[in-house]
Motif scaffolding. Structure first.
Motif, PDB file in Angstrom:
ATOM      1  N   ARG A 131       0.844  -1.196   0.000  1.00 47.50           N
ATOM      2  CA  ARG A 131       0.000   0.000   0.000  1.00 47.50           C
ATOM      3  C   ARG A 131       0.878   1.244   0.000  1.00 47.50           C
ATOM      4  N   ILE A 132       0.550   2.165  -0.895  1.00 43.85           N
ATOM      5  CA  ILE A 132       1.224   3.465  -0.989  1.00 43.85           C
ATOM      6  C   ILE A 132       0.136   4.532  -0.945  1.00 43.85           C
ATOM      7  N   LEU A 133       0.306   5.542  -0.097  1.00 48.99           N
ATOM      8  CA  LEU A 133      -0.678   6.615   0.049  1.00 48.99           C
ATOM      9  C   LEU A 133      -0.061   7.918  -0.440  1.00 48.99           C
ATOM     10  N   TYR A 134      -0.777   8.593  -1.345  1.00 43.84           N
ATOM     11  CA  TYR A 134      -0.350   9.895  -1.849  1.00 43.84           C
ATOM     12  C   TYR A 134      -1.361  10.930  -1.366  1.00 43.84           C
ATOM     13  N   VAL A 135      -0.958  11.762  -0.417  1.00 44.61           N
ATOM     14  CA  VAL A 135      -1.806  12.804   0.148  1.00 44.61           C
ATOM     15  C   VAL A 135      -1.526  14.103  -0.591  1.00 44.61           C
ATOM     16  N   SER A 136      -2.530  14.620  -1.277  1.00 46.15           N
ATOM     17  CA  SER A 136      -2.379  15.854  -2.037  1.00 46.15           C
ATOM     18  C   SER A 136      -3.216  16.933  -1.376  1.00 46.15           C
ATOM     19  N   ALA A 137      -2.542  17.927  -0.831  1.00 44.05           N
ATOM     20  CA  ALA A 137      -3.233  19.053  -0.212  1.00 44.05           C
ATOM     21  C   ALA A 137      -3.321  20.248  -1.144  1.00 44.05           C
ATOM     22  N   GLU A 138      -2.829  20.128  -2.370  1.00 43.81           N
ATOM     23  CA  GLU A 138      -2.825  21.238  -3.314  1.00 43.81           C
ATOM     24  C   GLU A 138      -3.638  20.945  -4.564  1.00 43.81           C
ATOM     25  N   GLU A 139      -3.877  19.672  -4.888  1.00 44.50           N
ATOM     26  CA  GLU A 139      -4.579  19.305  -6.118  1.00 44.50           C
ATOM     27  C   GLU A 139      -5.737  18.368  -5.786  1.00 44.50           C
ATOM     28  N   SER A 140      -6.735  18.377  -6.632  1.00 51.19           N
ATOM     29  CA  SER A 140      -7.853  17.456  -6.489  1.00 51.19           C
ATOM     30  C   SER A 140      -7.505  16.113  -7.112  1.00 51.19           C
ATOM     31  N   GLY A 141      -8.366  15.135  -6.898  1.00 54.51           N
ATOM     32  CA  GLY A 141      -8.124  13.825  -7.470  1.00 54.51           C
ATOM     33  C   GLY A 141      -8.113  13.841  -8.985  1.00 54.51           C
ATOM     34  N   GLN A 142      -8.971  14.677  -9.599  1.00 54.36           N
ATOM     35  CA  GLN A 142      -9.006  14.754 -11.057  1.00 54.36           C
ATOM     36  C   GLN A 142      -7.724  15.357 -11.615  1.00 54.36           C
ATOM     37  N   GLN A 143      -7.172  16.368 -10.927  1.00 51.02           N
ATOM     38  CA  GLN A 143      -5.917  16.951 -11.388  1.00 51.02           C
ATOM     39  C   GLN A 143      -4.771  15.950 -11.302  1.00 51.02           C
ATOM     40  N   ILE A 144      -4.738  15.180 -10.232  1.00 51.95           N
ATOM     41  CA  ILE A 144      -3.692  14.156 -10.096  1.00 51.95           C
ATOM     42  C   ILE A 144      -3.838  13.101 -11.183  1.00 51.95           C
TER      43      ILE A 144
END
Length: 523
Positions: A131-144
């Protein structure tokens, strides 16, 4: 009962003050003090607390006995079990791989490629770990998702194979396939609330988590805005506690200030185990990943990447990137071998000396420290007799690589003299040495690594300081010099015959290749 009071904390240095000032009393920066509410509770250090009991008991105590400490000899030594990130350049900078449960802080200018690098690393790790978790506090899921499609994230990449030349060269073009379950081990969490992120970490228990970025997280119990000193300090501390308790490796992205330092309090760099800086010119394609702190390996190691249309790829031979075209003979160029940590890199230095049009001559450097150039110019004028005080001097390194070590002094000096005399230094010659104020050439470290790198790239001669030890039978002609004037005589020809010799040599090599003749068959 706890009492609350108002304090003012500096965003730059983290110092506290009881009243507001326009300029921070500690660091002298204007407009950085922010108001915060602090709750003080001194019950632990009251007079009736542990201090008074310790003083009373110490008078009637017996022999000294440890309470919870242990002797140093009883500490067991356990080797750190590392795992590979999938990128050899990143593993080199980390000291040989990723240490489980470590905190890695990566800083860099906006748009340099921090998020791109970590998303690609997360993709590689998700193919081998659970399991790898990528926490994005600057982009939404669609942008990622859009960025991931451009980078090819979510597809299974084959491991780099040996090209068959015996050097273990990796190929950037990997045969990729897209099975149905690809990317299922990579989880994405677009969230800025620290409490939600901590709950997800404790619930998912990933092996590796990426926090992008620490300056955009906020802790609801604090009244200050995200990115402030208190927010960054508390968020990093909470993430560190969870990572150490659950044995989670954290990659934390940090913004940088206009001076190039990581934004936020200085305590941020003290809390993490490793601090990396992602550097590079936005107008150039190569990127440098530099280590400035590493509790599990050596510092000042670098990893070199190149930005292409599908993200970042590793540079297999950095010396070729920072080495100019040796077939083109240009006056004022010299070649050195710079060491970044344990990695030797061959770099071409270029110098231009021309008459000035101003009262005071101009001095400009790119990749070379400005003060070192001023010192070398003064030594050349005083000890060698070259009138440079009324001439403009420009020095640059190929590719803009920052060369800060003193071992590059001799290359800078020879390049300046060659430009002044309009002579060409033999492109098969390497220059290594530090220039002293008395005009002497001083010894440098890691000479064996430097000479091996030069021999591997086909150089024939090396000019090094006198008294320097070096291994025998390296295929290089070693020229020992004690002063700068001796290096100038050895490196720069008196007459302009080198151009004709090089042209004849190139023509001879082309003729031999056309006829299928190998000089080694003659023996």
């Amino acid at each position: 009962m706890a009492k609350s009071k108002t304090i003012y904390i500096c965003n730059t240095c983290g110092s506290e003050s009881s009243q507001w000032f326009g300029k921070c009393p500690s660091c002298g920066v204007y407009g950085t003090l922010e108001e915060q509410i602090s709750t003080s509770n001194n019950s632990l250090i009251a007079r009736g607390g542990w201090q008074s009991n310790t003083r009373q008991n110490s008078k009637a105590a017996g022999p000294a006995q440890p309470r919870i400490s242990m002797p140093f000899s009883e500490i067991t030594q356990e080797e750190q079990a590392r795992f590979q990130s999938g990128y050899g350049e990143l593993d080199r900078v980390l000291g040989g791989g990723i240490v489980p449960g470590s905190l890695v802080l990566i800083g860099g200018d906006p748009g340099i490629g921090k998020s791109t690098l970590l998303l690609q690393v997360a993709n590689r790790l998700s193919q081998r770990l659970a399991r790898i978790l990528y926490v994005s506090a600057e982009e939404s899921g669609q942008q990622i998702k859009l960025r991931a499609q451009r980078l090819g994230v979510g597809i299974v990449e084959s491991e780099p194979e040996d090209s068959g030349n015996g050097k273990g060269k990796k190929s950037h073009k990997s045969t990729a396939k897209t099975p149905e379950n690809s990317g299922n081990n990579l989880y994405v969490l677009p969230e800025t609330d620290l409490e939600e992120i901590l709950r997800e970490l404790e619930s998912l228990k990933p092996q590796v988590a990426v926090i992008d970025s620490i300056q955009t997280l906020y802790f609801a119990s604090l009244t200050s805005a995200p990115g402030s000193v208190a927010q960054v300090r508390e968020c990093t501390s909470a993430l560190m506690q969870v990572a150490k308790r659950e044995n989670i490796t954290l990659f934390i992205v940090g913004h940088v200030t206009k001076e190039g330092a990581i934004a936020g309090p200085r305590v941020l760099e003290h809390l993490v185990d490793t601090v990396l800086y992602f550097e590079g010119d936005r107008y150039a394609s190569h990127r440098l990943l530099r280590s400035v702190k590493n509790r599990f390996g050596a510092t000042h190691e670098i990893g070199i990447f190149e930005m292409v249309d599908r993200g970042l790829v590793e540079v297999e031979n950095p010396s070729e990137l920072f080495l100019g075209n040796r077939d083109e003979l240009i006056p004022g160029t010299a070649t050195i071998v710079a060491c970044e940590g344990t990695r030797p890199i061959v770099v071409e230095l270029q110098a231009l000396v021309s008459p000035t049009s101003y009262a005071s001559p101009r001095r400009s450097t790119t990749g070379v420290e400005y003060n070192r150039l001023q010192q070398i110019l003064a030594v050349l004028e005083k000890r060698v007799g070259i009138p440079l005080s009324k001439l403009d001097a420009y020095v640059a390194s190929a590719g803009g690589l920052g060369v800060e070590e003193p071992a590059a002094d001799l290359g800078v000096a020879i390049a300046v003299v060659a430009s002044f005399r309009d002579r060409v230094v033999d492109p098969r010659t390497i220059l290594i040495g530090e220039v002293g104020l008395g005009g002497q050439v001083r010894l440098v470290s890691q000479m064996e690594l430097r000479l091996k790198e030069a021999a591997k790239l086909g150089f024939k001669r090396a000019i090094v300081p006198k008294g320097q030890t070096y291994p025998e039978d390296m295929g290089l002609e070693i020229v020992l010099v004690g002063k700068v004037i001796d290096a100038i005589i050895a490196a720069i020809p008196k007459e302009r015959r080198l151009e004709e010799e090089m042209e004849q040599m190139v023509e001879l090599e082309e003729l031999e290749e056309d006829n299928g003749f190998d000089p080694a068959d003659q023996n």
